[in-house]
Design a protein around this motif. Structure first.
Motif, PDB file in Angstrom:
ATOM      1  N   PHE A   1      17.543  30.095  36.602  1.00  0.00           N
ATOM      2  CA  PHE A   1      16.086  29.750  37.166  1.00  0.00           C
ATOM      3  C   PHE A   1      14.937  28.788  36.322  1.00  0.00           C
ATOM      4  O   PHE A   1      15.190  29.010  35.123  1.00  0.00           O
ATOM      5  CB  PHE A   1      15.468  31.461  37.275  1.00  0.00           C
ATOM      6  N   LEU A   2      14.681  27.905  36.782  1.00  0.00           N
ATOM      7  CA  LEU A   2      13.686  26.883  36.316  1.00  0.00           C
ATOM      8  C   LEU A   2      12.182  27.417  36.770  1.00  0.00           C
ATOM      9  O   LEU A   2      12.056  27.380  37.836  1.00  0.00           O
ATOM     10  CB  LEU A   2      13.912  25.332  36.555  1.00  0.00           C
ATOM     11  N   TYR A   3      11.373  27.834  35.951  1.00  0.00           N
ATOM     12  CA  TYR A   3      10.163  28.409  36.376  1.00  0.00           C
ATOM     13  C   TYR A   3       9.016  27.628  35.596  1.00  0.00           C
ATOM     14  O   TYR A   3       9.016  27.135  34.448  1.00  0.00           O
ATOM     15  CB  TYR A   3      10.003  29.739  35.785  1.00  0.00           C
ATOM     16  N   GLY A   4       7.909  27.543  36.521  1.00  0.00           N
ATOM     17  CA  GLY A   4       6.723  27.303  35.562  1.00  0.00           C
ATOM     18  C   GLY A   4       5.899  28.666  35.174  1.00  0.00           C
ATOM     19  O   GLY A   4       6.475  29.391  35.696  1.00  0.00           O
ATOM     20  N   ARG A   5       5.088  28.479  34.238  1.00  0.00           N
ATOM     21  CA  ARG A   5       4.441  29.670  33.797  1.00  0.00           C
ATOM     22  C   ARG A   5       3.972  30.922  34.757  1.00  0.00           C
ATOM     23  O   ARG A   5       4.318  31.996  34.538  1.00  0.00           O
ATOM     24  CB  ARG A   5       3.402  29.279  32.940  1.00  0.00           C
TER      25      ARG A   5
ATOM     26  N   GLY B   1      11.471  26.801  40.745  1.00  0.00           N
ATOM     27  CA  GLY B   1      10.288  27.658  41.283  1.00  0.00           C
ATOM     28  C   GLY B   1       9.047  27.502  40.635  1.00  0.00           C
ATOM     29  O   GLY B   1       8.935  27.009  39.518  1.00  0.00           O
ATOM     30  N   GLY B   2       8.063  27.356  41.633  1.00  0.00           N
ATOM     31  CA  GLY B   2       6.796  27.014  41.179  1.00  0.00           C
ATOM     32  C   GLY B   2       6.428  25.721  41.859  1.00  0.00           C
ATOM     33  O   GLY B   2       7.195  24.751  41.504  1.00  0.00           O
ATOM     34  N   ALA B   3       5.621  25.623  42.666  1.00  0.00           N
ATOM     35  CA  ALA B   3       5.379  24.355  43.202  1.00  0.00           C
ATOM     36  C   ALA B   3       5.109  23.058  42.455  1.00  0.00           C
ATOM     37  O   ALA B   3       5.819  22.075  42.646  1.00  0.00           O
ATOM     38  CB  ALA B   3       4.102  24.270  44.165  1.00  0.00           C
ATOM     39  N   ASN B   4       4.432  23.253  41.382  1.00  0.00           N
ATOM     40  CA  ASN B   4       4.124  22.252  40.484  1.00  0.00           C
ATOM     41  C   ASN B   4       5.473  21.915  39.724  1.00  0.00           C
ATOM     42  O   ASN B   4       5.585  20.350  39.643  1.00  0.00           O
ATOM     43  CB  ASN B   4       3.122  22.522  39.377  1.00  0.00           C
ATOM     44  N   LEU B   5       6.311  22.724  39.228  1.00  0.00           N
ATOM     45  CA  LEU B   5       7.780  22.246  38.729  1.00  0.00           C
ATOM     46  C   LEU B   5       8.284  21.802  39.862  1.00  0.00           C
ATOM     47  O   LEU B   5       9.183  20.737  39.446  1.00  0.00           O
ATOM     48  CB  LEU B   5       8.228  23.589  37.908  1.00  0.00           C
TER      49      LEU B   5
ATOM     50  N   GLY C   1      -5.285  31.666  45.779  1.00  0.00           N
ATOM     51  CA  GLY C   1      -4.089  32.003  45.002  1.00  0.00           C
ATOM     52  C   GLY C   1      -3.273  33.309  45.250  1.00  0.00           C
ATOM     53  O   GLY C   1      -2.422  33.603  44.746  1.00  0.00           O
ATOM     54  N   ASP C   2      -3.742  33.735  46.225  1.00  0.00           N
ATOM     55  CA  ASP C   2      -3.077  35.106  46.808  1.00  0.00           C
ATOM     56  C   ASP C   2      -1.657  34.692  47.577  1.00  0.00           C
ATOM     57  O   ASP C   2      -1.976  33.751  48.329  1.00  0.00           O
ATOM     58  CB  ASP C   2      -4.121  35.894  47.551  1.00  0.00           C
ATOM     59  N   PHE C   3      -0.827  35.301  47.368  1.00  0.00           N
ATOM     60  CA  PHE C   3       0.477  35.133  48.080  1.00  0.00           C
ATOM     61  C   PHE C   3       0.877  36.592  48.754  1.00  0.00           C
ATOM     62  O   PHE C   3       1.990  36.720  49.079  1.00  0.00           O
ATOM     63  CB  PHE C   3       1.497  34.472  47.347  1.00  0.00           C
ATOM     64  N   SER C   4       0.018  37.595  48.991  1.00  0.00           N
ATOM     65  CA  SER C   4       0.361  38.694  49.338  1.00  0.00           C
ATOM     66  C   SER C   4       0.429  38.877  50.980  1.00  0.00           C
ATOM     67  O   SER C   4       0.487  39.820  51.531  1.00  0.00           O
ATOM     68  CB  SER C   4      -0.618  39.822  48.910  1.00  0.00           C
TER      69      SER C   4
ATOM     70  N   LEU D   1       4.787  31.414  37.995  1.00  0.00           N
ATOM     71  CA  LEU D   1       6.014  31.812  38.703  1.00  0.00           C
ATOM     72  C   LEU D   1       6.740  32.926  37.600  1.00  0.00           C
ATOM     73  O   LEU D   1       7.067  34.158  37.841  1.00  0.00           O
ATOM     74  CB  LEU D   1       6.678  31.157  39.393  1.00  0.00           C
ATOM     75  N   TYR D   2       7.029  32.446  36.513  1.00  0.00           N
ATOM     76  CA  TYR D   2       7.719  33.036  35.684  1.00  0.00           C
ATOM     77  C   TYR D   2       6.742  34.425  35.455  1.00  0.00           C
ATOM     78  O   TYR D   2       7.462  35.722  35.152  1.00  0.00           O
ATOM     79  CB  TYR D   2       7.875  32.492  34.308  1.00  0.00           C
ATOM     80  N   GLU D   3       5.425  34.405  34.880  1.00  0.00           N
ATOM     81  CA  GLU D   3       5.022  35.650  34.756  1.00  0.00           C
ATOM     82  C   GLU D   3       4.843  36.717  35.975  1.00  0.00           C
ATOM     83  O   GLU D   3       5.089  37.809  35.598  1.00  0.00           O
ATOM     84  CB  GLU D   3       3.473  35.233  34.228  1.00  0.00           C
TER      85      GLU D   3
END
Length: 187
Positions: free
Chosen positions: A46-50, A124-128, A21-24, A52-54
């Motif tokens: 912006f449309l975000y999944g949870r 944004g967010g792969a699932n959304l 789950g790391d994106f660094s 990415l929004y957080e």
């Protein structure tokens, strides 16, 4: 009519985060960051999944980020200027201004937003983004491709969805990062 744009950072092997789950794995790059700020500045919503929004909400809730540099302040200002819609079944409230909370993704509501918006919309967010792609709502796919291979994780583009793309623009950065802008065709 506004365009719905899927904008995401991906590794060369197509992942937005690794298996943990790391994106660094993509380093800070001022040239890419400034370019991304220009992209964000043109977005009205912006449309975000949870998740990415957080991750992104800190650009409004943590003033110390903007205080770090002019580049950071510029990004924070551009991000805060846009409206946000967060899709989540678990959040009970949002922590940023100009933000609404929706329990489920409604393709008809997004189509109406596209028809009435004055500025482009990003998802944004792969699932959304996968839901928006399955519904045939995504007009452009913009990938910021980092010169790293992470070997697995969350794919940047949805599995089980077939789309064809026409390259509209590309940009190469000194660090080897590529920005690829595609139109979604033949949905």
């Amino acid at each position: 009519m506004a365009k719905l744009i899927y904008l995401t950072n991906v590794s060369v092997d197509g992942y937005i985060e690794d298996e943990s789950g790391d994106f660094s794995w993509f380093p800070r790059d001022d040239e890419v960051f400034s370019f991304t700020t220009d992209l964000v500045r043109s977005v009205g919503t912006f449309l975000y999944g949870r998740r990415l929004y957080e991750a992104m909400a800190v650009w409004e809730t943590d003033a110390s980020l903007a205080a770090q540099s002019g580049l950071m302040a510029d990004f924070a200002h551009a991000w805060q200027a846009a409206n946000k819609v967060v899709y989540s079944t678990t959040l009970t409230e949002v922590s940023t201004k100009a933000t609404s909370l929706e329990r489920s993704f409604d393709p008809a509501a997004v189509e109406k937003l596209k028809a009435t918006a004055d500025s482009d919309i990003t998802v944004g967010g792969a699932n959304l983004a996968a839901q928006a792609m399955r519904a045939g709502l995504v007009d452009e796919c913009q990938l910021i491709v980092w010169p790293a291979s992470v070997g697995g994780g969350k794919p940047g583009l949805p599995t089980g969805v077939r789309n064809n793309f026409t390259l509209l623009d590309e940009r190469r950065f000194r660090s080897g990062v590529l920005h690829l802008r595609y139109e979604v065709v033949g949905r």
